[in-house]
Design a protein around this motif. Sequence first.
Motif, mmCIF file in Angstrom:
data_model
loop_
_atom_site.group_PDB
_atom_site.id
_atom_site.type_symbol
_atom_site.label_atom_id
_atom_site.label_comp_id
_atom_site.label_asym_id
_atom_site.label_seq_id
_atom_site.Cartn_x
_atom_site.Cartn_y
_atom_site.Cartn_z
ATOM 1 N N VAL A 11 53.554 29.872 29.621
ATOM 2 C CA VAL A 11 52.775 29.602 30.758
ATOM 3 C C VAL A 11 51.489 28.413 30.510
ATOM 4 N N GLY A 12 50.946 28.653 29.417
ATOM 5 C CA GLY A 12 49.776 27.761 29.161
ATOM 6 C C GLY A 12 50.386 26.348 28.740
ATOM 7 N N LEU A 13 51.535 26.495 28.128
ATOM 8 C CA LEU A 13 51.847 25.134 27.547
ATOM 9 C C LEU A 13 52.355 24.142 29.083
ATOM 10 N N VAL A 14 52.996 24.876 29.706
ATOM 11 C CA VAL A 14 53.787 24.056 31.084
ATOM 12 C C VAL A 14 52.580 23.805 31.892
ATOM 13 N N PHE A 81 41.161 28.185 31.703
ATOM 14 C CA PHE A 81 42.282 28.947 32.335
ATOM 15 C C PHE A 81 42.757 30.022 30.941
ATOM 16 N N ILE A 82 42.690 31.305 31.357
ATOM 17 C CA ILE A 82 43.311 32.201 30.409
ATOM 18 C C ILE A 82 44.611 32.384 30.700
ATOM 19 N N ALA A 83 45.647 31.865 29.607
ATOM 20 C CA ALA A 83 47.043 31.979 29.823
ATOM 21 C C ALA A 83 47.654 32.824 28.538
ATOM 22 N N VAL A 84 46.825 33.733 27.831
ATOM 23 C CA VAL A 84 47.412 34.483 26.863
ATOM 24 C C VAL A 84 48.321 35.622 27.198
ATOM 25 N N SER A 120 46.906 34.661 33.504
ATOM 26 C CA SER A 120 47.780 35.750 32.923
ATOM 27 C C SER A 120 47.725 36.830 33.780
ATOM 28 N N THR A 121 48.930 37.595 33.890
ATOM 29 C CA THR A 121 49.285 38.651 34.914
ATOM 30 C C THR A 121 48.406 39.774 34.233
ATOM 31 N N VAL A 122 47.603 40.254 35.141
ATOM 32 C CA VAL A 122 46.421 41.284 34.945
ATOM 33 C C VAL A 122 46.466 42.244 35.657
ATOM 34 N N PRO A 123 46.210 43.500 35.617
ATOM 35 C CA PRO A 123 45.854 44.719 36.674
ATOM 36 C C PRO A 123 44.868 44.476 37.346
ATOM 37 N N ILE A 124 44.653 44.919 38.168
ATOM 38 C CA ILE A 124 43.754 45.008 39.225
ATOM 39 C C ILE A 124 42.149 45.396 38.861
ATOM 40 N N GLY A 125 41.366 44.489 38.822
ATOM 41 C CA GLY A 125 40.029 44.971 38.474
ATOM 42 C C GLY A 125 39.776 44.008 36.916
ATOM 43 N N THR A 126 40.823 43.267 36.419
ATOM 44 C CA THR A 126 40.518 42.708 35.189
ATOM 45 C C THR A 126 39.560 41.358 35.149
ATOM 46 N N LYS A 140 23.251 38.227 25.300
ATOM 47 C CA LYS A 140 22.959 38.264 23.872
ATOM 48 C C LYS A 140 22.083 36.835 23.523
ATOM 49 N N ARG A 141 22.773 35.722 23.887
ATOM 50 C CA ARG A 141 22.302 34.483 23.624
ATOM 51 C C ARG A 141 20.947 34.009 24.616
ATOM 52 N N ASN A 142 20.676 35.189 25.301
ATOM 53 C CA ASN A 142 19.581 34.593 26.327
ATOM 54 C C ASN A 142 19.953 33.525 27.038
ATOM 55 N N GLU A 143 21.123 33.305 27.726
ATOM 56 C CA GLU A 143 21.636 32.136 28.265
ATOM 57 C C GLU A 143 21.815 32.468 29.790
ATOM 58 N N THR A 144 21.749 31.701 30.722
ATOM 59 C CA THR A 144 21.838 31.909 31.771
ATOM 60 C C THR A 144 22.995 31.086 32.898
ATOM 61 N N PHE A 145 23.983 30.432 32.162
ATOM 62 C CA PHE A 145 25.074 29.664 32.656
ATOM 63 C C PHE A 145 25.504 30.437 33.919
ATOM 64 N N LYS A 146 25.807 29.638 34.818
ATOM 65 C CA LYS A 146 26.827 30.333 35.994
ATOM 66 C C LYS A 146 28.252 30.011 35.797
ATOM 67 N N PHE A 147 28.821 31.204 35.734
ATOM 68 C CA PHE A 147 30.251 31.063 35.815
ATOM 69 C C PHE A 147 30.905 31.707 36.895
ATOM 70 N N ASN A 148 31.929 30.846 37.481
ATOM 71 C CA ASN A 148 32.446 31.594 38.702
ATOM 72 C C ASN A 148 34.102 31.911 38.206
ATOM 73 N N LEU A 149 34.338 33.382 38.631
ATOM 74 C CA LEU A 149 35.853 33.854 38.337
ATOM 75 C C LEU A 149 36.493 33.550 39.407
ATOM 76 N N ILE A 150 37.675 33.260 38.666
ATOM 77 C CA ILE A 150 38.947 32.923 39.550
ATOM 78 C C ILE A 150 40.161 33.552 39.064
ATOM 79 N N SER A 151 40.920 34.212 40.016
ATOM 80 C CA SER A 151 42.229 34.704 39.684
ATOM 81 C C SER A 151 43.246 33.745 40.501
ATOM 82 N N ASN A 152 44.057 33.162 39.526
ATOM 83 C CA ASN A 152 45.250 32.219 40.116
ATOM 84 C C ASN A 152 46.450 32.554 39.299
#
Length: 440
Positions: A11-14, A81-84, A120-126, A140-152
């Motif tokens: 998946v990741g390579l393609v 993209f997480i494709a493991v 990656s194909t993951v169970p509901i709530g992952t 832990k790093r005292n950082e406040t970067f904003k990250f958006n979570l997406i399931s694709n």
Amino acid sequence: MKITVIGTGYVGLVTGTCFAEMGNQVYCVDIIEEKINNLKNNIVDIYEPQLEELVKSNQKKGDLIFTTDLKTSIENSDLYFIAVGTPMNEDGSCNLEYVFNVAKSIGEYINHNCYIITKSTVPIGTSVEIGKIIQKELDKRNETFKFNLISNPEFLKEGSAVSDCLRPDRIVVGAENEESFKIMEQLYEPFIRNSYNYVFMNINSAEMTKYAANAMLATKISFMNELAGICDKTGVDINEVRRGIGTDQRIGFSFIYAGCGYGGSCFPKDVNALIDIGKTHNSPTEILEAVNSINDKAKMYIPNKIFEHFGQDLTNLTFGIWGLSFKPDTDDMREASSITIINSLLEKGAKIKAYDPKAMKIARNIFKDSIDYCDNRIDVLKNSDALILITEWKEFRNPNFELIKNELNNPIIFDGRNQYDKIQLNKLGFKYYQIGVDDC
Ligand SMILES: NC(=O)c1ccc[n+]([C@@H]2O[C@H](COP(=O)([O-])OP(=O)(O)OC[C@H]3O[C@@H](n4cnc5c(N)ncnc54)[C@H](O)[C@@H]3O)[C@@H](O)[C@H]2O)c1
């Protein structure tokens, strides 16, 4: 866009390569150094039509970068993209250790606002769990970067992965805000320019959609295999039944072929994962449990026919195998029916000679020196007592039956994919066994 794809497997390579093909700058990251070194030299360790050419051309134009350095890739891109892999645990549940390891690393390395997209194909709530892991590392790093979570979730099919990815039927996106839907729309616009086939939903629904798709397809196959069992005993030909029902537009022709079971890296583990999700939420999955057990039986259909014909003791008998991969046009042998079939024949003392157009290297790792490996389909036939067709590669579709008859010790074919015409084979003097058809 600047993209990091984490996990450089099927998946990741393609997907990473196809994103680069559309002019994005893509880092493809993996933890296996040898894989990354090979890719840097345009050596693709999986077989997937068109993939090698695209890897080569996109590396050459500088849009595709292979690396094991996740930190630098993350610092230089905005979409991760997480494709493991999400393999099956022994109890059937989904193993999320690779996904969560990646989430932790992302949390350790992000240095600006970003999008984190689970392919990656993951169970509901992952995805929600991924968010928690990342947030913990940021805290832990005292950082406040904003990250958006997406399931694709990804719907490509091995064997046609590149063309599926370049021309997808639909893009399913689960997200929490407009910004995330927008960025996915921009990214995929060149892929579905003509159709605008986005399906937007919430994250949990997107995670479920992937399981629902695979479970539905597996169900269609097992349904036909269950009917095949009845056909076998009643003088009915499952092939005729398939033609009879496939013409009904509500049913259609795809995934209604009876055969010696489904395999691959997705259907078996995803059906099991969905059963496990059902258990976790105390919601019965009776259909899926039947789908699973019918598939186990389907994988034993051919060995059982062989035992009926030759008896339980197969010592001094040799079986020639055509096709080892779980389906044509791939070298993937994960959960392939060939493994069950060959092992059950070996257990009874049989000798095996096998050939597959692309999966020989992987097969050697699985069967070691317990079987003989042939260079072509004809060598398989020499001194074999019967031919077994397991994977319907094109080169096995229209063979020279006179030659097969001359080469085999006995004119016997066990066909796990119902590829041939029984009337023709009977005329030629073959004993021809199919799935869900009266033996003749
Ligand atoms: N194969 C398919 O046809 C297909 C289709 C749709 C969805 N999926 C899903 O996509 C996911 C990936 O499947 P696949 O078949 O590509 O798996 P794969 O086993 O071919 O590849 C996974 C890759 O991830 C790498 N990896 C593991 N941990 C890593 C880490 N911490 N950092 C970087 N790389 C890491 C592995 O080394 C491996 O190369 C699975 O969830 C699968 O269910 C697969």
